[in-house]
Design an enzyme around this catalytic site. Sequence first.
Site, PDB file in Angstrom:
ATOM      1  N   MET A  20       6.481   5.889   4.907  1.00  0.00           N
ATOM      2  CA  MET A  20       6.859   5.262   6.172  1.00  0.00           C
ATOM      3  C   MET A  20       8.279   4.691   6.109  1.00  0.00           C
ATOM      4  SD  MET A  20       4.759   5.274   8.787  1.00  0.00           S
ATOM      5  CE  MET A  20       3.075   4.713   8.673  1.00  0.00           C
TER       6      MET A  20
ATOM      7  N   ALA B  41       0.858  -1.189   0.000  1.00  0.00           N
ATOM      8  CA  ALA B  41       0.000   0.000   0.000  1.00  0.00           C
ATOM      9  C   ALA B  41       0.895   1.240   0.000  1.00  0.00           C
ATOM     10  CB  ALA B  41      -0.941   0.012   1.201  1.00  0.00           C
ATOM     11  N   PHE B  42       0.339   2.365  -0.462  1.00  0.00           N
ATOM     12  CA  PHE B  42       1.196   3.535  -0.713  1.00  0.00           C
ATOM     13  C   PHE B  42       1.820   4.093   0.564  1.00  0.00           C
ATOM     14  CE2 PHE B  42      -0.412   7.678   0.644  1.00  0.00           C
ATOM     15  CZ  PHE B  42      -1.622   7.310   1.212  1.00  0.00           C
ATOM     16  N   LYS B  43       1.311   3.724   1.725  1.00  0.00           N
ATOM     17  CA  LYS B  43       1.872   4.285   2.953  1.00  0.00           C
ATOM     18  C   LYS B  43       3.344   3.923   3.122  1.00  0.00           C
ATOM     19  CE  LYS B  43      -2.363   5.233   5.378  1.00  0.00           C
ATOM     20  NZ  LYS B  43      -3.329   4.809   4.344  1.00  0.00           N
ATOM     21  N   ASP B  44       3.772   2.834   2.479  1.00  0.00           N
ATOM     22  CA  ASP B  44       5.198   2.485   2.509  1.00  0.00           C
ATOM     23  C   ASP B  44       6.080   3.598   1.943  1.00  0.00           C
ATOM     24  OD1 ASP B  44       4.781  -0.113   3.543  1.00  0.00           O
ATOM     25  OD2 ASP B  44       4.482  -0.940   1.540  1.00  0.00           O
TER      26      ASP B  44
END
Length: 471
Positions: free
Chosen positions: A117, A111-114
């Site tokens: 993060m 997911a794009f949060k990587d």
Amino acid sequence: MNYLSTRGHADRKRFCEILLEGLAPDGGLYLPETYPQVDTATLAKWRTLPYAELAFEILSLYIDDIPAADLKAICAKTYTAEVFGTDEIVPLRELEDGVYLEALSNGPTLAFKDMAMQLLGNLFEYELARRGAELNILGATSGDTGSAAEYAMRGKKGVRVFMTSPDGRMSPFQQAQMFSLQDANIHNIAITGVFDDCQDIVKAVSNDLGFKRKYRIGTVNSINWARLLAQVVYYFAGYFQATASNDKPVSFTVPSGNFGNVCAGHVARMMGLPIQTLVVATNENDVLDEFFRTGVYRVRAAIDTHETSSPSMDISKASNFERFVFDLVGRDPAKLRQLFVDDLGLTGSFDLSADPAFRQAAERFGFRSGRSTHADRLSMIRDTEKRFATLIDPHTADGLKAAREQLTPGVPMVVLETALPIKFAATVVEALGEEPARPKKFEGIEALPKRVVQLPADAEAVKAYIAQHCD
Ligand SMILES: *Cc1c(COP(=O)(O)O)cnc(C)c1O
């Protein structure tokens, strides 16, 4: 570069001071005092840079308290083909004439949060080492944020993660992603309760200031400026891939929840990236769509927040929205406080419909919005599979639906792909009758040994667990 609070606090801070902080002391959000401007000569220079070097160039404009060589090394270590799957890091794929998907979801948790993060993990490790300090990250997750945080912080020196989640309520795949991590600094805590119980526990622990100080409790939530800054980079990378020269406008559509992702697009546009339109896509939880259509921002009660098939967008209020509204009202902190403290505090909403500032959202800042239903997402998943042999997840489907309503001939529309379909397999099966393909590294993860403790929905129990595991 100095940072200010949207609510007008007199202090000015530098990047590394706000890196490990949440809200400003007055409850506001941090923003840079000004947006650095990028001219066409700079764009020309950046166009051919590999992603990690582009990230370094952009971050350098906002971070002046980390030596350049160190920042460069942090970017190089973060954005690798090994971690993100390709040399492009965020490859662009044309679906049909002028409509593109930008792949932001090939990092460790799909997911794009990587994208943000992973950088945050390396920045935290660097800054904590420099200070000789430690940090215990306490969070609540129903899926994407928690796993992205754990994969970013695993094995990092000076950092522990205590991640609460509602017992038995995440998808088997998401559970397996988190609970299979065997790193000593990662603690999964399954709470007997629902997601709101987890959030209440995090709030209760953070409100115990003595405990918070003693155990150096911090968070990684989406209001963190470093996360937002990391996301600015892929708007530039998407722009360069969608155009052959730097005089062409491009539009972006962003599946939105807390307004972090699309706020990064706003920052890129304020820096001078030729973005024509920023389309905010929502699901049935349409707080943001309502605002951009009517000028009324109306926070929802928990009971009016729907559980949808694009769950990472199920929000009752958008925690980063204050940043954009600050720019919208001409960076006037008194006006901002009137809206976010007085009006929201008193009535749960504010109304800008009669304010000339509201028109600026579309006219000056390029914002549009859209909304989708479960049926829209299913049909978008089917249509994209049938016509382009491409599988998309329900969040990206929200985006594609809204994008199609805002196309301008001659202006490429880039839809941000925020998760891979395997993360939300049940909805994909509902749409297509078949399981989405699973990347090799995730084969059989449900069968791996799990590292998780069960605790009651009780802040004292969580505090005791943290205290026990902090020596
Ligand atoms: C977090 C998330 C979103 C929403 O992003 P915001 O920055 O909160 O607007 C959309 N899609 C997916 C898959 C997410 O994980």
